[in-house]
Design a protein around this motif. Structure first.
Motif, PDB file in Angstrom:
ATOM      1  N   PHE B  81      15.255  34.660  44.133  1.00  0.00           N
ATOM      2  CA  PHE B  81      16.403  34.074  44.831  1.00  0.00           C
ATOM      3  C   PHE B  81      17.024  35.109  45.751  1.00  0.00           C
ATOM      4  N   GLY B  83      20.459  35.754  47.892  1.00  0.00           N
ATOM      5  CA  GLY B  83      21.799  35.385  48.319  1.00  0.00           C
ATOM      6  C   GLY B  83      21.983  35.941  49.717  1.00  0.00           C
ATOM      7  N   PHE B  98      21.308  19.046  48.676  1.00  0.00           N
ATOM      8  CA  PHE B  98      20.518  20.243  48.962  1.00  0.00           C
ATOM      9  C   PHE B  98      20.029  20.894  47.656  1.00  0.00           C
ATOM     10  N   ALA B 102      16.270  21.147  45.990  1.00  0.00           N
ATOM     11  CA  ALA B 102      15.693  22.445  45.629  1.00  0.00           C
ATOM     12  C   ALA B 102      15.274  22.459  44.156  1.00  0.00           C
ATOM     13  N   ASN B 154      29.353  29.849  47.508  1.00  0.00           N
ATOM     14  CA  ASN B 154      28.300  28.826  47.502  1.00  0.00           C
ATOM     15  C   ASN B 154      26.933  29.445  47.185  1.00  0.00           C
ATOM     16  N   GLU B 155      26.697  30.641  47.669  1.00  0.00           N
ATOM     17  CA  GLU B 155      25.436  31.326  47.351  1.00  0.00           C
ATOM     18  C   GLU B 155      25.342  31.575  45.844  1.00  0.00           C
ATOM     19  N   GLN B 158      24.702  28.345  44.016  1.00  0.00           N
ATOM     20  CA  GLN B 158      23.288  27.946  44.078  1.00  0.00           C
ATOM     21  C   GLN B 158      22.437  28.804  43.136  1.00  0.00           C
ATOM     22  N   LEU B 162      20.122  27.367  40.161  1.00  0.00           N
ATOM     23  CA  LEU B 162      18.664  27.519  40.218  1.00  0.00           C
ATOM     24  C   LEU B 162      18.130  28.458  39.139  1.00  0.00           C
TER      25      LEU B 162
END
Lengths: 482, 248
Positions: B81, B83, B98, B102, B154-155, B158, B162
């Motif tokens: 991942f 960021g 989104f 993913a 937001n990063e 996510q 994930l």
């Protein structure tokens, strides 16, 4: 990187057309070509009253004196109007259009298109009029609607049962001599849908017409007439497909909408005529005149269209804002790929006071296609305190396609306010990489971004249609679904 | 987990990374510090699989895989991942849609069915609560109109959704006010387990007050010139980057 992107764009833009099959059914046609004899024979096949035959003949004679318009940004060879069959109908007699009497082949065809004609199989809340080549083959939920006084049937049936309504309204929004293609349609139209919503009735279900061209060498010329009486409401949807053929087939429809005082009509289209193959062979020539009039005060008409099909699209769903305080909207997504050409947009003619209109147009061009928005906003002398807001966006995929915007604005009243915004964008490498970094494939990333771009329009569609439209957008862009 | 050996990377013919070596094991937090333009973001991008970088030589082995051979989306599906320092806007695509896309693509890769909607919504709520993130995610488009702090949150959001094995955070702390910084740091501490690892790229020691790194590396002129424990960050903060320039 550039190369890689090009590859991806090629992949995602080489989708196959899903509805290209042909139904093996016997068809009854009139001889090729156009003359008064043909028109009389269409009219007599349909057992039409004299006023309608006269309307056809008047239109035909006018048409003879008219010239095919060539002002649009479209390139196509001369159309030979004598080489077209103007009427084709499935051979089995459809005296009784109840579902049990429909040819099983036809039923199967519509099933395959995802349009079940059997009411119990339909999603609740949608009544369908199915038009196959030149004739309407089935209309579902008629009984339910009749109880509310709503008339929803094929145009031919309406001519027999409600000739007074037809005579009163036909040609009042799109006059017989309006333009070359509408005059042709007025002369030879074979069927279509008719809808009348009586005073103060809110139509509880979505009304839908599904047009299917099947026979080779034919043109399809349907006529739709929708009347919403005072205080009435209806949401109307239209879908269309055609088989894959190497030849170009002509589709020249006319849709007229009349909204009386306090009435509201929502008209949604998902147009998926065969667009031709990757080299630009074949496909439907779609020359359509759609217009509504907000006739009474406080009336409202909205057009929502998702255009993915046709080799050529020439189409400007328009509104005449005649009643004071009336409102009109145009929401459009037009996607062109391969060698498709679209010249589409709207006209908003403000006549009444305090009238408002909104235009949201989203063009998506891929492959070698050309996509043009053409719109007219006209504020006439009496349109005091009227306003329009237009937003025209273009999204380009690859470097071989074109996007064009032709906005025309005419203002004759100083109190009117007209706003126009336009943007052109590309899917950026940064966006693609951002999606990929989350595990999303490039192909799905493109789909996601395109759907996001078109969201403002897709959200205006009735739910069932929106799902279909989203799928259609991605199929039209994807490489391996077919 | 991650083993970078003798990595040379250039962009448009210009050499950015020169003989870079890095070993990251599961359960570790590595901080990479260094002045602007020394190749920190290039390193992050190369690990994540961004294409406009040319790997001249060297290897990156990730959990036994030759990472450089995998396309970006496959690296992500294998648990890498990134960021982003500058998260991009995707108009009209809701964050919900989104992340769901993913997650489901990652699940598909692992042979799993799509996550049921209810489970997904529950997970979003849980992560929001865990991170103490308040902005209304469901209705907003990805990064569109977000403030700098919201983009970074937001990063992290996510990342939490994930659940990656290796998270690289590229200057996630820059431009954040103290509250946002705490949210980001708290998020990282919540997500950290013995099974995953973090590479935190930062200018300042500030973030490292809230996250205790196992290793601190100083990247200068395309290579790691100094490695140490968390004290190194403090020393660097005190002495400044000039100190490194003199050291090398």
């Amino acid at each position: 990187m550039e190369q890689e992107n090009q590859k991806i764009i090629n992949e995602v833009t080489s989708g196959k057309y899903k509805y290209g099959f042909v139904t093996g059914i016997e068809t009854e046609t009139v001889p090729k070509g156009l003359n008064e004899q043909i028109i009389r024979s269409i009219s007599s096949k349909k057992n039409e009253p004299e006023f309608l035959l006269n309307f056809r003949l008047k239109s035909y004679r006018k048409w003879l004196s008219m010239k095919e318009p060539r002002w649009a940004k479209l390139e196509y060879p001369e159309i030979n109007y004598q080489d077209i069959i103007y009427y084709a109908a499935p051979k089995k007699k459809q005296n009784d259009k109840s579902i049990d009497n429909i040819d099983p082949e036809l039923k199967a065809t519509f099933d395959k298109l995802g349009i079940s004609l059997e009411e119990q199989k339909r999603l609740a809340g949608v009544a369908v009029d199915a038009v196959f080549d030149s004739v309407s083959v089935a209309t579902t939920y008629q009984k339910t609607l009749e109880n509310l006084g709503i008339v929803f049937c094929s145009f031919s049936e309406a001519v027999q049962k409600h000739p007074d309504l037809i005579e009163k309204y036909l040609g009042t929004v799109v006059p017989y001599d309006d333009n070359f293609f509408s005059a042709l349609n007025s002369a030879v139209f074979s069927d279509g849908s008719f809808c009348y919503i009586p005073k103060k009735v809110r139509c509880p279900i979505e009304l839908s017409t599904y047009f299917r061209i099947n026979a080779a060498g034919t043109g399809q010329f349907e006529r739709t007439l929708i009347i919403a009486d005072e205080g009435a409401y209806v949401s109307y949807m239209e879908g269309c497909t055609a088989p894959m053929r190497d030849e170009n087939q002509l589709h020249a429809a006319v849709v007229e909408i009349i909204a009386l005082k306090d009435a509201e009509v929502k008209y949604s289209t998902v147009q998926n005529w065969y667009p031709g193959d990757r080299e630009g062979r074949g496909g439907i020539y779609n020359f359509v005149t759609k217009r509504g009039i907000c006739k009474g005060a406080n009336s409202k008409i909205s057009w929502t269209q998702v255009e993915t099909g046709s080799a050529i699209t020439w189409k400007y769903p328009s509104c005449i804002l005649y009643g004071d305080n009336s409102n009109a909207e145009f929401y459009s997504v037009a996607l062109t790929n391969n060698y498709q050409q679209a010249d589409t947009g709207t006209k908003m003619i403000h006549i009444g006071k305090n009238t408002g209109s909104t235009i949201i147009s989203k063009g998506i061009s891929a492959g070698n296609s050309n996509n043009s928005y053409r719109g007219l906003v006209k504020m006439t002398k009496n349109a005091t305190n009227s306003r329009n807001y237009s937003q025209c966006d273009s999204l380009l995929m690859g470097d071989k396609c074109g996007a064009h915007t032709f906005p025309y604005i005419k203002v004759e009243n100083t109190s009117a306010i007209v706003e126009h915004e336009a943007t052109t964008s590309k899917i950026s490498d940064d966006q693609l990489f951002y999606c990929q970094q989350r595990g999303i494939s490039r192909e799905n990333a493109v789909e996601l971004i395109v759907n996001g771009y078109a969201k403002d329009v897709l959200n205006k569609l009735p739910m069932e249609f929106a799902v279909e439209a989203r799928k259609l957008l991605s199929i039209s862009l994807e490489g391996n679904i077919g | 987990m991650l083993s970078i050996k003798n990595l040379y990377v250039s962009i448009n013919g210009k050499e950015i990374l020169k003989d870079l070596n890095l070993e990251v094991k599961a359960g570790e937090i590595h901080a990479i510090m260094g002045p602007n333009g020394t190749g920190k973001s290039t390193l992050a991008s190369v690990i994540a699989g961004r294409e406009n970088y040319e790997v001249v030589s060297g290897t990156i082995i990730y959990n036994g895989m030759d990472l450089l051979r995998l396309p970006a989306e496959q690296r992500a599906r294998e648990g890498v991942f990134l960021g982003f320092q500058y998260p991009v806007e995707i108009p009209g695509v809701s964050i919900t849609n989104f992340i769901r896309t993913a997650i489901n693509e990652q699940r598909k890769y692992k042979g799993l069915d799509p996550m049921p909607a209810q489970e997904f919504i529950a997970k979003m709520e849980e992560v929001k609560k865990m991170l103490n993130i308040q902005f209304n995610l469901a209705n907003r488009s990805v990064n569109e109109g977000f403030s700098g702090g919201e983009k970074k949150k937001n990063e992290i959001f996510q990342m939490a959704m994930l659940n990656p094995k290796l998270a690289i955070l590229d200057e996630t702390d820059s431009g954040l006010d103290i509250d946002a910084l705490k949210i980001v740091a708290n998020g990282i501490n919540q997500i950290k387990t013995d099974e995953n690892a973090f590479i935190i790229i930062t200018h300042y020691q500030r973030l490292l007050e809230y996250i205790i790194p196992d290793f601190v590396h100083i990247l200068f002129d395309g290579k790691i010139v100094k490695s140490g424990g968390k004290e190194l960050a403090i020393e660097l903060e005190e002495k400044g980057y000039d100190w490194i320039k003199h050291e090398t």
